[in-house]
Design a protein around this motif. Sequence first.
Motif, mmCIF file in Angstrom:
data_model
loop_
_atom_site.group_PDB
_atom_site.id
_atom_site.type_symbol
_atom_site.label_atom_id
_atom_site.label_comp_id
_atom_site.label_asym_id
_atom_site.label_seq_id
_atom_site.Cartn_x
_atom_site.Cartn_y
_atom_site.Cartn_z
ATOM 1 N N GLY A 1 0.880 -1.193 0.074
ATOM 2 C CA GLY A 1 -0.200 -0.018 0.132
ATOM 3 C C GLY A 1 0.781 1.183 0.006
ATOM 4 O O GLY A 1 0.169 2.377 0.319
ATOM 5 N N ALA A 2 2.008 1.098 -0.261
ATOM 6 C CA ALA A 2 3.069 2.257 -0.132
ATOM 7 C C ALA A 2 2.695 3.382 -1.357
ATOM 8 O O ALA A 2 2.307 2.880 -2.375
ATOM 9 C CB ALA A 2 4.575 1.878 -0.125
ATOM 10 N N THR A 3 2.913 4.622 -1.070
ATOM 11 C CA THR A 3 2.615 5.456 -2.134
ATOM 12 C C THR A 3 3.808 6.288 -2.358
ATOM 13 O O THR A 3 3.765 7.472 -3.381
ATOM 14 C CB THR A 3 1.445 6.668 -1.689
ATOM 15 O OG1 THR A 3 1.854 7.145 -0.554
ATOM 16 C CG2 THR A 3 0.246 5.664 -1.636
ATOM 17 N N ASP B 1 -3.616 -8.543 3.689
ATOM 18 C CA ASP B 1 -2.297 -8.134 4.156
ATOM 19 C C ASP B 1 -2.151 -7.628 5.479
ATOM 20 O O ASP B 1 -2.870 -6.549 5.812
ATOM 21 C CB ASP B 1 -1.259 -7.672 2.941
ATOM 22 C CG ASP B 1 -1.778 -8.070 1.632
ATOM 23 O OD1 ASP B 1 -1.508 -9.406 1.451
ATOM 24 O OD2 ASP B 1 -2.182 -7.309 0.492
ATOM 25 N N PHE B 2 -1.092 -7.913 6.317
ATOM 26 C CA PHE B 2 -1.139 -7.256 7.385
ATOM 27 C C PHE B 2 0.647 -7.102 7.654
ATOM 28 O O PHE B 2 1.324 -8.024 7.074
ATOM 29 C CB PHE B 2 -1.551 -8.275 8.832
ATOM 30 C CG PHE B 2 -2.953 -8.248 8.859
ATOM 31 C CD1 PHE B 2 -3.632 -7.141 9.329
ATOM 32 C CD2 PHE B 2 -3.598 -9.398 8.493
ATOM 33 C CE1 PHE B 2 -5.042 -7.304 9.346
ATOM 34 C CE2 PHE B 2 -4.890 -9.460 8.351
ATOM 35 C CZ PHE B 2 -5.560 -8.427 8.840
ATOM 36 N N ASP C 1 -0.117 -2.378 10.259
ATOM 37 C CA ASP C 1 -0.642 -1.738 9.146
ATOM 38 C C ASP C 1 -1.530 -3.113 8.529
ATOM 39 O O ASP C 1 -1.125 -4.336 8.322
ATOM 40 C CB ASP C 1 0.671 -1.410 8.049
ATOM 41 C CG ASP C 1 1.235 -0.307 8.655
ATOM 42 O OD1 ASP C 1 0.764 0.339 9.543
ATOM 43 O OD2 ASP C 1 2.503 -0.027 8.351
ATOM 44 N N ALA C 2 -2.595 -2.646 7.474
ATOM 45 C CA ALA C 2 -3.449 -3.762 7.051
ATOM 46 C C ALA C 2 -3.817 -3.145 5.562
ATOM 47 O O ALA C 2 -3.936 -2.039 5.586
ATOM 48 C CB ALA C 2 -4.421 -3.690 8.003
ATOM 49 N N ARG C 3 -4.131 -4.231 4.942
ATOM 50 C CA ARG C 3 -4.254 -3.899 3.387
ATOM 51 C C ARG C 3 -5.379 -5.028 3.191
ATOM 52 O O ARG C 3 -5.185 -6.053 3.115
ATOM 53 C CB ARG C 3 -3.287 -3.765 2.586
ATOM 54 C CG ARG C 3 -3.884 -3.702 0.987
ATOM 55 C CD ARG C 3 -2.376 -3.502 0.113
ATOM 56 N NE ARG C 3 -2.978 -3.513 -1.205
ATOM 57 C CZ ARG C 3 -3.195 -5.033 -1.883
ATOM 58 N NH1 ARG C 3 -3.157 -6.009 -1.093
ATOM 59 N NH2 ARG C 3 -3.386 -4.722 -2.885
ATOM 60 N N ALA C 4 -6.711 -4.643 2.345
ATOM 61 C CA ALA C 4 -7.421 -5.499 1.946
ATOM 62 C C ALA C 4 -7.533 -5.281 0.305
ATOM 63 O O ALA C 4 -7.617 -3.935 -0.203
ATOM 64 C CB ALA C 4 -8.618 -5.256 2.373
ATOM 65 N N GLY C 5 -7.407 -6.342 -0.507
ATOM 66 C CA GLY C 5 -7.368 -5.906 -2.234
ATOM 67 C C GLY C 5 -8.455 -6.644 -2.600
ATOM 68 O O GLY C 5 -8.770 -7.819 -2.323
ATOM 69 N N LEU D 1 -7.780 -1.061 0.128
ATOM 70 C CA LEU D 1 -7.949 -0.082 1.063
ATOM 71 C C LEU D 1 -6.770 -0.380 1.878
ATOM 72 O O LEU D 1 -6.680 -1.513 2.563
ATOM 73 C CB LEU D 1 -9.346 -0.230 1.894
ATOM 74 C CG LEU D 1 -9.557 0.485 3.276
ATOM 75 C CD1 LEU D 1 -9.426 2.207 2.914
ATOM 76 C CD2 LEU D 1 -10.819 0.084 3.950
ATOM 77 N N ALA D 2 -5.936 0.490 2.531
ATOM 78 C CA ALA D 2 -4.937 0.498 3.222
ATOM 79 C C ALA D 2 -5.045 1.302 4.438
ATOM 80 O O ALA D 2 -5.418 2.540 4.389
ATOM 81 C CB ALA D 2 -3.454 0.787 2.404
ATOM 82 N N ILE D 3 -4.786 0.545 5.647
ATOM 83 C CA ILE D 3 -4.897 1.516 6.800
ATOM 84 C C ILE D 3 -3.468 1.423 7.846
ATOM 85 O O ILE D 3 -3.045 0.204 8.170
ATOM 86 C CB ILE D 3 -6.088 0.948 7.861
ATOM 87 C CG1 ILE D 3 -7.231 0.895 7.384
ATOM 88 C CG2 ILE D 3 -6.206 1.821 9.054
ATOM 89 C CD1 ILE D 3 -8.541 0.163 7.977
#
Length: 630
Positions: free
Chosen positions: A74-76, A560-561, A581-585, A596-598
């Motif tokens: 989720g890195a930008t 992803d965690f 950190d968490a991400r759902a794809g 969505l990344a948190i």
Amino acid sequence: MKTLPVRRVLTLALLVASLPASAATRIQVAEVADLSLEQLTRITVTSVSRREERLADVPASIFVITQEDIRRSGATSLPEALRLAPNLHVGRTDTSQYAIAARGGNTGTANKMLVLVDGRTIYTPLFSGVFWDAQDVMLEDIERIEVISGPAGTVWGTNGVNGVINITTASSRLTPGMLASATAGNFERGIAVRQGGTLGQRGSYRMYARHYDRDSHRSATDADLRDEGDRTIAGFRADWERGQGGLTLQGDVYRAEHRASGVPRELSGGNLLGRWTGQLDRGADYRVQAYYDRTEREHVGQFTETRDTFDLEANRSSFPVSNHHVVWGGGYRASRDRIGNSAALAFMPERRTLAWGNVFAQDEIAIASNLKATLGVRLERNSYSGWEWLPNARVAWQPAEGQLLWAAASRAVRAPSRIDRDLYVPGSPPYTVIKGNEDFDSEIARVVEVGWRTQPSAAFSFSVTAFRHKFDDLRSVEDFGSGRVISNGQTGRNTGIEGWGSWRVIPAWRLTAGFVAMDEKFTPKEGRIDLGGLASLGNDPKLAASIRSHWDVTPAHELDFAVRHVGVLSSSQVPGYTVLDARAGWRVSRTLALSLAIENLFDRKHAEFGAVTARAVFERTYLLRVTWKP
């Protein structure tokens, strides 16, 4: 906040999107997530010896960040992607500023890491470090990031003391068609678009444009730091294949405005690079590269900098003969700057041209079928300290298939920079705060390492390295009666252990973890007193660790965690922190993906780096990303 016109960004996006693409160039490339761990160990790297070799066979402490790792993080931004390397300490000061280092030495002017993008060195001779607020690439174009912890001066030169970050973007042949993405969150928004296609029978190209803007953060006392910023970058890459080599042309232009306490910091620049590679008889290969880079910076009320850099290098890898495999080459770089001084600080002279020339050779000797030794040396001359020699010796033993035991001894140097020789604070006499020192010499590191890399099963692999760095002539700030002078008044040592591993628990679930534990000690030389400030060292965590989980819940859903722990930074009184950190794809269709990344899921706020009065605290952030690839 003054921002770049959105119309300009949309115009760039429409221009890129309108370029034609041939369906014949839509090459299907396997996702790294689909590879087995055994296939992952066949990943090739080039950073250690300047020639391709299997990661599993490399006698060095090296971690590889893949494109799939970046996507699922989720890195930008580039600094955020570098958090994926467990052998790096990434400390964020505010919205746009970072301090990044390996094996210690992390300060606001960290100066012992070499960073390259497709072979272009991006450090500044102003302080021998990297202005991270000026660095950006389209993350979707990155093929891999090789992070070496430990010296690599023999093949890369001075300043590669504690490590090298080598960022490699994919050939344009592998990025056909169109890609567009948009991100929106509570602190950041951005858009990016890329278009690729063919150029005749042997050529390919891609063009891209990217823009983001970020909101300001708050301090620990809940004050608005007014550190918002925005950035626009556009670029291209074209590749022509010819046999086992070919020609690459690429370039970028950018413009950005960041703020600190509401005071603007304006940046702009561009670069153009050409590279020719080929193969000679019996498999020997060569590489010739040249680039031009221009940067402009304005720190309102402090200084302005305009810098033009030209670099030319060539190297050749010979075919193994009589158990020898030699890599040799050389290069020349010239960098001319023009500094605009202020009442706050000055660089004198205001204009200076610095030059570096080098030759190097490294020989890998096969002593036995499972035992190899590598000997290398680099001779490099710079405008300040003259000739430097950078030797390196390594030995690698493979006791069994999938195992590698290695050891290394190296000498590395950090050459003087403008800040060491030419900085004066305030900007006019008497210089009561800091004076540069025309006799400042190179900082020296003597390093020994022992490492072990193994893959005990098809599903599990890990690497561990013990290291000891012994430093001499480190930068200090001392009072010599006429004021505070930059000097070579410190010595030090850094001892530690670092390791990381990967475990594919089931085909759809992979875990990766890593850590660095180290102990630093820096002391003034006998009879000397370091007053700190610019020279402050030892600002690194004794322990940093991370673990990441990538789970393909279904063929269309990802979860992803990542848990990161960073210990206390005692010299700047930054508390340790642990974040999740968490991400759902969700792959909605063949052409559309959502995620969505948190960040900081269970941590209300934490600081990462910098002085108490200036650093930001980072709160929970949300980021929604939409990616379209027709």
